[in-house]
Write an enzyme that holds these catalytic residues in place. Structure first.
Site, PDB file in Angstrom:
ATOM      1  N   ASP A   1       3.459  -1.971   4.644  1.00 30.80           N
ATOM      2  CA  ASP A   1       4.830  -1.506   4.419  1.00 30.80           C
ATOM      3  C   ASP A   1       5.138  -0.251   5.217  1.00 30.80           C
ATOM      4  O   ASP A   1       4.230   0.458   5.679  1.00 30.80           O
ATOM      5  CB  ASP A   1       5.073  -1.253   2.927  1.00 30.80           C
ATOM      6  CG  ASP A   1       4.237  -0.100   2.379  1.00 30.80           C
ATOM      7  OD1 ASP A   1       3.028  -0.046   2.695  1.00 30.80           O
ATOM      8  OD2 ASP A   1       4.787   0.736   1.641  1.00 30.80           O
TER       9      ASP A   1
ATOM     10  N   GLU B   1       2.052   0.822  -0.072  1.00 30.35           N
ATOM     11  CA  GLU B   1       1.332   2.098  -0.018  1.00 30.35           C
ATOM     12  C   GLU B   1       2.301   3.270  -0.003  1.00 30.35           C
ATOM     13  O   GLU B   1       2.045   4.318  -0.622  1.00 30.35           O
ATOM     14  CB  GLU B   1       0.423   2.133   1.215  1.00 30.35           C
ATOM     15  CG  GLU B   1      -0.510   3.338   1.269  1.00 30.35           C
ATOM     16  CD  GLU B   1       0.102   4.603   1.883  1.00 30.35           C
ATOM     17  OE1 GLU B   1      -0.485   5.683   1.744  1.00 30.35           O
ATOM     18  OE2 GLU B   1       1.186   4.504   2.509  1.00 30.35           O
TER      19      GLU B   1
END
Length: 409
Positions: free
Chosen positions: A81, A174
């Site tokens: 991400d 994350e």
């Protein structure tokens, strides 16, 4: 190797994988699965074993051992991400070959300049990758993803480098602190691992903040202001007093290195009700606990003045300093430092003023220090990276594998 590395990286950064705060699901955005599915396909095409993509978007696979010798089962992990701080939609990476050291006009009105970012000077003559200045690039952490798979491909092509099973893991979310939420450490089944989520070449991180989130809620008493003497409790003013009672110099804008802080992220309210949202950070566990306790003391002092339960405090731990879990496994740091030095990289053992997936994974039973991936100016539209740095990081990973195995005799 450069060609494969660059092609991978450019392919990944064109996929929007921005995560989102406040979502119940993991992954927090469906678009992260676009990259997850691509990585699964590429890993299967490479011939990796045990390639899986689970319902939460975690991608795992194995480069099988190429020797009967019992060697450590190591892992490499990166996140898919990108940060919610800046858009990743419609990303248009730009390649700048033989950078001349001057300003880079990414698009009209968007200039990446050494005047603003002096560290650009060290990249004169390098090949840089930027966005067009309207989105972030996504090198954090797609550079890490590309570097891991390029290193794995090299190891496949060079069987003289012996190794045990190498586990690969790519995680969602994350950037919003949820990367390890559904990471199956038992299924990953590595002795230890490294995340590739640092920044500049050479970063070698095994210390990070202890972290907590704090919510302060203030309940006021609303009275007509003309008749309010000794009756009104203005929640907004009490909230302001709470903030004023914290040490003025212990904020992110006044601290560095190992210094901790209180960070007011959000403040809202009126006479009836007010809310303050904080994050608390400190590398030292004793100081961290003292910070949380001090918030309780401030609450108690205000309640003594304004009445019981006027101020309510909720503190929730987020993660802890991985150093406590890494110290029994300092060979991980020693080998990484040696691998860097052998590739001409100067190791920079710096404390992370934040957290990584590796911090939580270390407390979940998988010792997991953090290595550089080469991404700079992350979380914003002036993010960039050097292909030469990325190449050196790939070479460093290959050296690191050799530290745990070596060449056949």
């Amino acid at each position: 190797m450069r060609k494969q590395l660059l092609e991978r990286f450019l392919r990944y950064v064109k996929i929007d994988t921005q995560s989102a705060e406040g979502q119940a699901d993991v992954p927090s955005t469906e678009k992260q699965l676009d990259l997850a599915r691509l990585l699964r396909q590429e890993m299967e095409a490479m011939g990796l074993k045990d390639v899986t993509l689970d319902s939460h978007g975690y991608v795992m696979g194995t480069l099988p051992a190429n020797t009967p010798q019992a060697l450590p089962r190591i892992g490499f992990i990166a996140h898919m991400d990108t940060s919610p701080d800046a858009s990743g939609q419609g990303g248009k990476p730009i390649l700048w070959e033989d950078y001349d050291g001057g300003e880079l006009t990414l698009s009209p009105g968007n200039v990446l300049s050494p005047a603003d970012f002096p560290e650009l000077a060290r990249y004169k003559g390098c090949t840089l990758v930027t966005s067009d200045g309207t989105t972030l690039l996504g090198a954090d952490d797609k550079a890490g993803v590309a570097e891991i798979l390029t290193a794995i491909e090299y190891l496949q092509q060079h069987p003289e480098i012996r190794h045990g099973d190498i586990r690969i893991g790519f995680t969602p979310d994350e950037e919003i602190g949820r990367g390890p939420d559904f990471f199956d450490v038992k299924r990953f089944d590595a002795d230890w691992a490294y995340t590739l989520d640092g920044s500049a070449e050479g970063e070698l991180e095994y210390e990070n903040f202890n972290a907590a989130a704090a919510e302060v809620e203030v309940t006021g008493n609303v009275i007509h202001p003309g008749y309010a003497k000794n009756k009104m409790k203005n929640a907004a003013l009490i909230a302001a007093r709470f903030q004023a009672m914290l040490p003025e110099g212990e904020t992110p804008a006044h601290t560095e290195g190992y210094e901790g802080f209180y960070h007011l992220q959000k403040m809202e309210g009126d006479i009836a009700h007010a809310r303050l949202s904080y994050i608390i950070r400190d590398h030292d566990r004793t100081c961290f606990e003292a910070r949380k306790a001090f918030l309780g003391e401030v609450r108690d002092r205000l309640n003594a003045q304004y009445g019981p339960d006027t101020v309510r405090l909720t503190v929730r731990d987020s993660y802890f300093n991985m150093k406590e879990q890494i110290l029994p496994h300092m060979e991980l740091i020693d080998k990484a430092r040696e691998a860097m030095e052998e590739e001409g990289i100067t190791p920079l053992a710096v404390p992370v003023r934040g957290g990584t997936d590796g911090a939580r994974l270390s407390y979940m039973g998988l010792p997991c220090p953090n290595l550089c991936c080469g991404a700079l100016n992350t979380h914003g539209p002036y993010e960039y990276c050097s292909i030469q740095d990325m190449e050196k990081i790939v070479a460093m990973l290959i050296r690191l594998v050799q530290k745990f195995g070596g060449k056949r005799s």
